[in-house]
Write a protein that holds these residues in place. Structure first.
Motif, PDB file in Angstrom:
ATOM      1  N   HIS A 174       0.842  -1.209   0.000  1.00 36.22           N
ATOM      2  CA  HIS A 174       0.000   0.000   0.000  1.00 36.22           C
ATOM      3  C   HIS A 174       0.872   1.253   0.000  1.00 36.22           C
ATOM      4  O   HIS A 174       0.633   2.196  -0.770  1.00 36.22           O
ATOM      5  N   ASN A 175       1.884   1.268   0.868  1.00 37.43           N
ATOM      6  CA  ASN A 175       2.788   2.425   0.938  1.00 37.43           C
ATOM      7  C   ASN A 175       3.575   2.592  -0.362  1.00 37.43           C
ATOM      8  O   ASN A 175       3.760   3.715  -0.858  1.00 37.43           O
ATOM      9  N   TYR A 176       4.030   1.477  -0.920  1.00 42.96           N
ATOM     10  CA  TYR A 176       4.813   1.532  -2.158  1.00 42.96           C
ATOM     11  C   TYR A 176       3.930   1.948  -3.328  1.00 42.96           C
ATOM     12  O   TYR A 176       4.362   2.709  -4.209  1.00 42.96           O
ATOM     13  N   ARG A 177       2.706   1.480  -3.315  1.00 41.81           N
ATOM     14  CA  ARG A 177       1.767   1.833  -4.379  1.00 41.81           C
ATOM     15  C   ARG A 177       1.616   3.352  -4.453  1.00 41.81           C
ATOM     16  O   ARG A 177       1.648   3.935  -5.545  1.00 41.81           O
ATOM     17  N   GLN A 178       1.464   4.006  -3.301  1.00 42.98           N
ATOM     18  CA  GLN A 178       1.297   5.454  -3.288  1.00 42.98           C
ATOM     19  C   GLN A 178       2.565   6.152  -3.779  1.00 42.98           C
ATOM     20  O   GLN A 178       2.506   7.159  -4.504  1.00 42.98           O
ATOM     21  N   ALA A 179       3.730   5.595  -3.402  1.00 41.45           N
ATOM     22  CA  ALA A 179       4.996   6.175  -3.861  1.00 41.45           C
ATOM     23  C   ALA A 179       5.108   6.103  -5.385  1.00 41.45           C
ATOM     24  O   ALA A 179       5.607   7.041  -6.030  1.00 41.45           O
ATOM     25  N   LEU A 180       4.647   4.998  -5.974  1.00 38.89           N
ATOM     26  CA  LEU A 180       4.684   4.859  -7.432  1.00 38.89           C
ATOM     27  C   LEU A 180       3.721   5.831  -8.108  1.00 38.89           C
ATOM     28  O   LEU A 180       4.053   6.439  -9.135  1.00 38.89           O
ATOM     29  N   VAL A 181       2.532   5.986  -7.540  1.00 34.68           N
ATOM     30  CA  VAL A 181       1.564   6.940  -8.097  1.00 34.68           C
ATOM     31  C   VAL A 181       2.158   8.348  -8.082  1.00 34.68           C
ATOM     32  O   VAL A 181       2.086   9.085  -9.081  1.00 34.68           O
ATOM     33  N   ASP A 182       2.769   8.710  -6.954  1.00 40.77           N
ATOM     34  CA  ASP A 182       3.383  10.039  -6.847  1.00 40.77           C
ATOM     35  C   ASP A 182       4.512  10.212  -7.863  1.00 40.77           C
ATOM     36  O   ASP A 182       4.676  11.302  -8.442  1.00 40.77           O
ATOM     37  N   TYR A 183       5.276   9.139  -8.089  1.00 38.74           N
ATOM     38  CA  TYR A 183       6.412   9.246  -9.015  1.00 38.74           C
ATOM     39  C   TYR A 183       5.953   9.315 -10.477  1.00 38.74           C
ATOM     40  O   TYR A 183       6.445  10.136 -11.258  1.00 38.74           O
ATOM     41  N   PHE A 184       5.011   8.442 -10.863  1.00 40.88           N
ATOM     42  CA  PHE A 184       4.641   8.347 -12.282  1.00 40.88           C
ATOM     43  C   PHE A 184       3.650   9.425 -12.730  1.00 40.88           C
ATOM     44  O   PHE A 184       3.575   9.714 -13.930  1.00 40.88           O
ATOM     45  N   THR A 185       2.900  10.010 -11.812  1.00 40.69           N
ATOM     46  CA  THR A 185       1.866  10.969 -12.212  1.00 40.69           C
ATOM     47  C   THR A 185       2.405  12.118 -13.063  1.00 40.69           C
ATOM     48  O   THR A 185       1.804  12.462 -14.099  1.00 40.69           O
ATOM     49  N   PRO A 186       3.544  12.733 -12.719  1.00 40.75           N
ATOM     50  CA  PRO A 186       4.063  13.815 -13.590  1.00 40.75           C
ATOM     51  C   PRO A 186       4.428  13.340 -14.999  1.00 40.75           C
ATOM     52  O   PRO A 186       4.508  14.155 -15.926  1.00 40.75           O
ATOM     53  N   TYR A 187       4.659  12.066 -15.166  1.00 44.36           N
ATOM     54  CA  TYR A 187       5.028  11.505 -16.476  1.00 44.36           C
ATOM     55  C   TYR A 187       3.835  10.889 -17.211  1.00 44.36           C
ATOM     56  O   TYR A 187       4.016  10.253 -18.248  1.00 44.36           O
ATOM     57  N   LYS A 188       2.629  11.066 -16.682  1.00 43.49           N
ATOM     58  CA  LYS A 188       1.471  10.318 -17.196  1.00 43.49           C
ATOM     59  C   LYS A 188       1.331  10.427 -18.714  1.00 43.49           C
ATOM     60  O   LYS A 188       1.087   9.436 -19.405  1.00 43.49           O
ATOM     61  N   GLY A 189       1.523  11.628 -19.257  1.00 40.17           N
ATOM     62  CA  GLY A 189       1.346  11.810 -20.697  1.00 40.17           C
ATOM     63  C   GLY A 189       2.387  11.095 -21.535  1.00 40.17           C
ATOM     64  O   GLY A 189       2.181  10.877 -22.739  1.00 40.17           O
ATOM     65  N   GLU A 190       3.509  10.701 -20.928  1.00 34.53           N
ATOM     66  CA  GLU A 190       4.571  10.017 -21.665  1.00 34.53           C
ATOM     67  C   GLU A 190       4.490   8.495 -21.558  1.00 34.53           C
ATOM     68  O   GLU A 190       5.211   7.788 -22.258  1.00 34.53           O
ATOM     69  N   LEU A 191       3.638   8.041 -20.664  1.00 30.16           N
ATOM     70  CA  LEU A 191       3.496   6.584 -20.489  1.00 30.16           C
ATOM     71  C   LEU A 191       2.682   5.990 -21.625  1.00 30.16           C
ATOM     72  O   LEU A 191       1.848   6.663 -22.241  1.00 30.16           O
ATOM     73  N   ASP A 192       2.896   4.711 -21.901  1.00 31.38           N
ATOM     74  CA  ASP A 192       2.070   4.014 -22.891  1.00 31.38           C
ATOM     75  C   ASP A 192       0.643   3.914 -22.368  1.00 31.38           C
ATOM     76  O   ASP A 192       0.397   4.017 -21.156  1.00 31.38           O
ATOM     77  N   PRO A 193      -0.360   3.721 -23.248  1.00 28.44           N
ATOM     78  CA  PRO A 193      -1.766   3.716 -22.818  1.00 28.44           C
ATOM     79  C   PRO A 193      -2.071   2.708 -21.702  1.00 28.44           C
ATOM     80  O   PRO A 193      -2.812   3.026 -20.764  1.00 28.44           O
TER      81      PRO A 193
END
Length: 428
Positions: A174-193
C-alpha cells in the motif's frame, strides 16, 4: 468448405516433439515425488469469480485475457488462466488444510489466455507448477526455488539465472503503491496507454511494461525494497541467506513484480539466457493472503509455475531428440508369418520388451528401411520359410549379425536377450 485447421493460438504437439514433453514430465515427477510433493488435478474451467477474487480484477489477466462465457445454466464460467487459484479452491472445498501440517502439491496441464500468439506463448498453453500451502517459513521459499532449479538442471539447462525480489506484505505494498503513483503521475502523458490505465488501478504493473519510453521512466522509480517493513525485510534476508547456503546464485531485481495480485513477500523468476526476449522459464513467489481471499482460513503459501512451451523450445534448441528405446522391430511377410509375428510381438511385450510390429504388409525392403529408421536395437524377421519351420531370424542392427532361432527357443532366452540389448544400447 475450407480445410478445418487448429484455431489461432493453439497448436498440435506431434509425436517427434512429445518425446521432449515426456522427458520434462518424467524428470519433474521423479524429483517432486522424492521431495514428498503430491499431484493434484483440478478442472480446466471454474466459476469466473474464483479468478476475479483470486488474481485481481485490476490485472491484465482478468481484464483482458480470460476466456469467459455463460453456460447453459446461466453461470459465468472461465477457462483457467493459471493453476494456483484452482488448487487453493480445491484445498478449501475439500478441507485439505484440516489434515494438519504442510500441503506440498504439484500440477500440470493446459491453461488459457487470450493473448497475441508468438513463439513460446499460445492461447492454450501448458504449465507445471508446485504449491507449498501452510508454511510461512522462509525455508519453504528456498525449497521451492531449489526444486525448480534441480528440475531445470536435471533437464540439462545451464545458462540460467535467478532474479529475486520482495513485494512485501499488504501494508508495504500500500505504501509503495502510493509512492509509485506520486512518481509516475508527472510523467502520465509520456506513459504508454496501458500504463496510464494502470496508474490508478495497478501501478506496480507499470514496472513490467515492455514499452521503451515507459521502461526509461521506470528506471528511476522508487524501489520496493525501500518500503519493506521490518517483518518483510527479515523474511527476505532469511530467504537470501538460505539460497546462499544451498549454493544457489541469485541477483536482486527490485523491478520484478509478478503479474497477479495475490503475491506477497518473495517474488522470483528463473531466466534463460538462451531464449531471447521471452526469457522467463519459471516464475513464482509467496501468496500468503490468497487462501483467506477465497474464503479459507489464514494460511500462508508459496509456489511457482514453469511455462512448458518455452521450456520445450529451449530443449529443442539445445538438445537432440531422445534416442529411441525400441528393443525389437518385427518384420513379416505372408499370411502365416504375419499371424505368427503378431503372437511373437505380444509375447515379447509381455516379457517387458518394447516392440514395434510392422503392420504395413509392404515388401520386405520397405519394412527393413522403416526398421533402420526406427532406431531399434534388433530386428525380428518372419517370412514364408520361417512360418513353415516355426523359426524367426534375429538381426542385431549395430553389427548386422543375423541368426535363425526357433520361436519357442526365443522365448526361453529372455534374460540373455535383455543383457544383449543393454550391451548394444550402452555402446551407442
Amino acid at each position: 468448405m475450407g480445410e478445418i485447421q487448429a484455431l489461432r493460438g493453439t497448436r498440435d504437439i506431434l509425436p517427434d516433439e512429445v518425446v521432449f514433453w515426456q522427458r520434462v514430465e518424467a524428470t519433474a515427477r521423479h524429483i517432486l515425488s522424492k521431495a514428498a510433493y503430491r499431484e493434484i488435478r483440478t478442472p480446466i474451467f471454474e466459476q469466473t469469480t474464483l479468478f476475479e477474487r483470486g488474481i485481481g480484477e485490476a490485472t491484465d489477466v482478468v481484464g483482458k485475457e480470460m476466456y469467459t462465457f455463460v453456460d447453459r445454466g446461466d453461470r459465468s464460467i472461465t477457462l483457467r488462466p493459471e493453476g494456483t487459484a484452482g488448487v487453493v479452491r480445491a484445498l478449501i472445498e475439500h478441507g485439505l488444510y484440516a489434515q494438519g501440517g504442510v500441503q506440498r502439491l504439484w500440477y500440470t496441464g493446459p491453461m488459457f489466455r487470450y493473448e497475441r500468439p508468438q513463439a513460446g506463448r499460445q492461447r492454450q498453453f501448458h504449465q507445471l507448477g508446485v504449491e507449498v500451502i501452510g508454511s510461512a517459513d522462509p525455508r519453504a521459499d528456498a525449497e521451492v526455488i531449489a526444486i525448480a532449479t534441480e528440475i531445470l538442471q536435471n533437464l540439462g539447462l545451464k545458462n540460467l539465472h535467478l532474479d529475486l525480489n520482495s513485494v512485501g506484505n499488504k501494508t508495504d505494498r500500500h505504501n509503495y503503491r502510493q509512492a509509485l503513483v506520486d512518481y509516475f503521475t508527472p510523467y502520465k502523458g509520456e506513459l504508454d496507454p496501458d500504463s496510464q490505465d494502470r496508474l490508478t488501478r495497478n501501478p506496480l504493473r507499470i514496472l513490467d511494461s515492455k514499452d521503451e519510453r515507459t521502461k526509461e521512466i521506470a528506471q528511476n522509480a522508487p524501489s520496493i525494497l525501500d518500503y519493506l517493513g521490518s517483518e518483510s525485510q527479515q523474511h527476505f534476508e532469511q530467504v537470501q541467506q538460505l539460497l546462499s547456503d544451498l549454493g544457489i546464485k541469485y541477483q536482486l531485481n527490485p523491478k520484478l513484480v509478478r503479474g497477479l495480485d495475490y503475491y506477497t513477500h518473495t517474488a522470483f523468476e528463473v531466466i534463460s539466457d538462451d531464449l531471447g526476449a521471452q526469457a522467463t522459464v519459471c516464475g513464482g513467489g509467496r501468496y500468503d493472503g490468497l487462501v483467506t481471499e477465497l474464503g479459507g482460513p489464514d494460511t500462508p503459501a508459496v509456489g511457482w509455475a514453469i511455462g512448458l512451451e518455452r521450456l520445450i523450445i529451449l530443449l529443442q534448441q539445445l538438445q537432440t531428440p531422445p534416442v529411441s528405446e525400441l528393443d525389437f522391430y518385427v518384420v513379416s511377410r505372408g499370411d502365416r508369418a504375419e499371424a505368427q509375428a503378431l503372437i511373437l510381438a505380444q509375447k515379447l511385450r509381455q516379457a517387458g520388451f518394447s516392440v514395434e510390429l510392422d503392420l504395413s504388409g509392404s515388401a520386405f525392403k520397405k519394412q527393413f528401411a522403416r526398421a533402420d529408421k526406427s532406431g531399434t536395437v534388433a530386428c525380428l524377421i518372419l517370412g514364408d520359410e520361417e512360418a513353415a519351420n516355426q523359426t524367426v531370424k534375429l538381426k542385431w542392427m549395430a553389427t548386422k549379425e543375423q541368426t535363425a532361432i526357433a520361436q519357442t527357443e526365443l522365448m526361453t532366452m529372455i534374460d540373455r536377450l535383455r543383457a544383449d540389448i543393454q550391451s548394444f544400447r550402452a555402446e551407442r
